[in-house]
Write a protein that holds these residues in place. Structure first.
Motif, short mmCIF file in Angstrom:
data_model
loop_
_atom_site.label_atom_id
_atom_site.label_comp_id
_atom_site.label_asym_id
_atom_site.label_seq_id
_atom_site.Cartn_x
_atom_site.Cartn_y
_atom_site.Cartn_z
N UNK A 50 57.07 26.95 45.28
CA UNK A 50 56.02 27.46 44.40
C UNK A 50 54.98 28.27 45.19
N UNK A 51 54.58 27.72 46.35
CA UNK A 51 53.61 28.44 47.18
C UNK A 51 54.18 29.77 47.66
N UNK A 52 55.44 29.81 48.06
CA UNK A 52 56.08 31.04 48.53
C UNK A 52 56.15 32.07 47.42
N UNK A 53 56.53 31.63 46.23
CA UNK A 53 56.60 32.56 45.10
C UNK A 53 55.21 33.11 44.75
N UNK A 54 54.19 32.24 44.78
CA UNK A 54 52.83 32.67 44.48
C UNK A 54 52.32 33.69 45.48
N UNK A 55 52.54 33.40 46.79
CA UNK A 55 52.10 34.35 47.82
C UNK A 55 52.81 35.70 47.69
N UNK A 56 54.09 35.65 47.39
CA UNK A 56 54.85 36.90 47.22
C UNK A 56 54.31 37.72 46.04
N UNK A 57 54.00 37.02 44.94
CA UNK A 57 53.45 37.70 43.77
C UNK A 57 52.11 38.35 44.08
N UNK A 58 51.25 37.62 44.80
CA UNK A 58 49.94 38.16 45.17
C UNK A 58 50.10 39.39 46.07
N UNK A 59 50.99 39.32 47.04
CA UNK A 59 51.22 40.45 47.94
C UNK A 59 51.72 41.68 47.19
N UNK A 60 52.60 41.47 46.23
CA UNK A 60 53.15 42.60 45.47
C UNK A 60 52.11 43.20 44.54
N UNK A 61 51.30 42.32 43.91
CA UNK A 61 50.37 42.80 42.88
C UNK A 61 49.09 43.41 43.45
N UNK A 62 48.63 42.90 44.59
CA UNK A 62 47.30 43.28 45.05
C UNK A 62 47.26 43.91 46.44
N UNK A 63 48.36 44.21 47.03
CA UNK A 63 48.37 44.85 48.36
C UNK A 63 49.28 46.07 48.34
N UNK A 64 49.11 47.00 49.30
CA UNK A 64 49.95 48.20 49.36
C UNK A 64 51.42 47.91 49.66
N UNK A 65 51.75 46.66 49.95
CA UNK A 65 53.16 46.36 50.25
C UNK A 65 54.08 46.64 49.07
N UNK A 66 53.50 46.62 47.83
CA UNK A 66 54.34 46.87 46.66
C UNK A 66 54.92 48.28 46.67
N UNK A 67 54.29 49.21 47.42
CA UNK A 67 54.77 50.58 47.46
C UNK A 67 56.13 50.69 48.15
N UNK A 68 56.48 49.63 48.95
CA UNK A 68 57.77 49.66 49.64
C UNK A 68 58.89 49.05 48.79
N UNK A 69 58.54 48.57 47.60
CA UNK A 69 59.54 47.98 46.72
C UNK A 69 60.08 49.07 45.79
N UNK A 70 61.37 49.25 45.70
CA UNK A 70 61.94 50.28 44.81
C UNK A 70 61.43 50.10 43.38
N UNK A 71 61.02 51.22 42.77
CA UNK A 71 60.52 51.18 41.39
C UNK A 71 59.02 51.25 41.28
N UNK A 72 58.32 50.98 42.40
CA UNK A 72 56.87 51.07 42.40
C UNK A 72 56.44 52.39 43.02
N UNK A 73 55.49 53.10 42.35
CA UNK A 73 54.96 54.35 42.88
C UNK A 73 53.66 54.08 43.62
N UNK A 74 53.42 54.82 44.68
CA UNK A 74 52.19 54.63 45.44
C UNK A 74 50.99 55.15 44.64
N UNK A 75 49.81 54.60 44.96
CA UNK A 75 48.58 55.03 44.28
C UNK A 75 48.31 56.50 44.53
N UNK A 76 48.50 56.95 45.75
CA UNK A 76 48.27 58.35 46.08
C UNK A 76 49.22 59.26 45.32
N UNK A 77 50.48 58.84 45.23
CA UNK A 77 51.47 59.64 44.51
C UNK A 77 51.10 59.75 43.03
N UNK A 78 50.63 58.63 42.45
CA UNK A 78 50.23 58.65 41.05
C UNK A 78 49.06 59.61 40.83
N UNK A 79 48.06 59.55 41.72
CA UNK A 79 46.92 60.47 41.61
C UNK A 79 47.36 61.92 41.76
#
Length: 288
Positions: A50-79
């Protein structure tokens, strides 16, 4: 249904204590030991997951690491995409306005349009421009009033301009008028016969909005002046000005020639338009 004996056996199985011991392989000395039960191991494993899943979710949702996941666009690219979309919309609007202006210039060049048709198309272009800029569309009564005022003032443009800016036309070329202004024949110009290579001069201060070659009219220049005045010079041998040049009244813009298919000798085809209406140039300029 499980009996009390089976339930007691299952409980003992989950709570049975085990001892995990870490020994030195050479001396068999006990270095570390831990008491465990199946229940403890299960609880620790579930909590860790549960702790591992929670930390992974937080990292994906609130850090730039999500930009390395296929399907997510970077903030700069969106702008950048949003900025490009806005610029594209602006460019499309600008192109449409320029196309409308170019179409009106082509109408003047061809000479195959009446003043009423020009005014109708120009009013449509103004409405389209208002829509593109989110401006209110003129009401019908306002449009009718404007048309009435235009009809009353279309032959008084120069008088009004003269009182405000001392608007005076310069004679573009002197010579004999071989073919005069005739609205019925759609000849919205005067043809001035003059010696070949005579200088052609600007009729007033203005900006060159077209300078180029046409199959029918040869070397041609269109100039835009104050208060909706446009002058047209056709069949010149050469041009000394280019598009967007600022020209003073009396400045040489080319020389008399015989270029284009709609000509049979050296002359200048000169047109004068005011707010979209063709005017007889001899009412304002002496070509003799």
């Amino acid at each position: 249904m499980a009996t009390k004996k089976e339930k007691g056996k299952l409980k003992r199985k989950w709570l049975h204590r085990y001892r995990m011991v870490v020994l030195n392989d050479d001396t068999f000395e006990e270095r570390f030991s831990l008491n465990l039960t199946r229940l403890n191991v299960f609880i620790v494993t579930v909590l860790s997951a549960i702790i591992l899943i929670g930390l992974t979710t937080v990292l994906i949702a609130f850090t730039p690491l999500r930009e390395f996941i296929p399907g997510y666009a970077s903030t700069k690219l969106t702008k950048d995409v949003i900025t490009l979309e806005n610029k594209t919309d602006s460019l499309l609007t600008s192109i449409q306005l320029q196309q409308q202006k170019y179409d009106r210039i082509q109408m003047v060049l061809s000479g195959n349009i009446t003043a009423a048709e020009y005014a109708r198309i120009d009013s449509i272009a103004k409405v389209e421009t208002a829509n593109q800029e989110n401006l209110p569309i003129p009401i019908e009564e306002d449009s009718l009033l404007r048309e009435e005022v235009d009809r009353e003032d279309k032959f008084n443009v120069i008088e009004g301009a003269t009182s405000r800016t001392n608007f005076i036309f310069f004679t573009p070329v002197t010579g004999t008028i071989s073919d005069g202004f005739n609205a019925e024949k759609k000849h919205y110009a005067v043809d001035i016969t003059s010696a070949a290579n005579s200088p052609v001069k600007a009729a007033a201060d203005g900006t060159v909005i077209f300078a180029g070659w046409s199959t029918d009219t040869g070397n041609t220049i269109l100039m835009e002046h104050s208060y909706g005045v446009i002058t047209v010079y056709k069949h010149m041998a050469t041009l000394s000005k280019k598009q967007n040049d600022q020209v003073q009244a009396g400045e040489v813009i080319g020389i008399v020639g015989n270029t284009g298919e709609l000509t049979n000798g050296p002359h200048l085809h000169f047109e004068l338009w005011m707010d979209g209406y063709p005017q007889d140039p001899t009412n304002f300029i002496n070509f003799q």
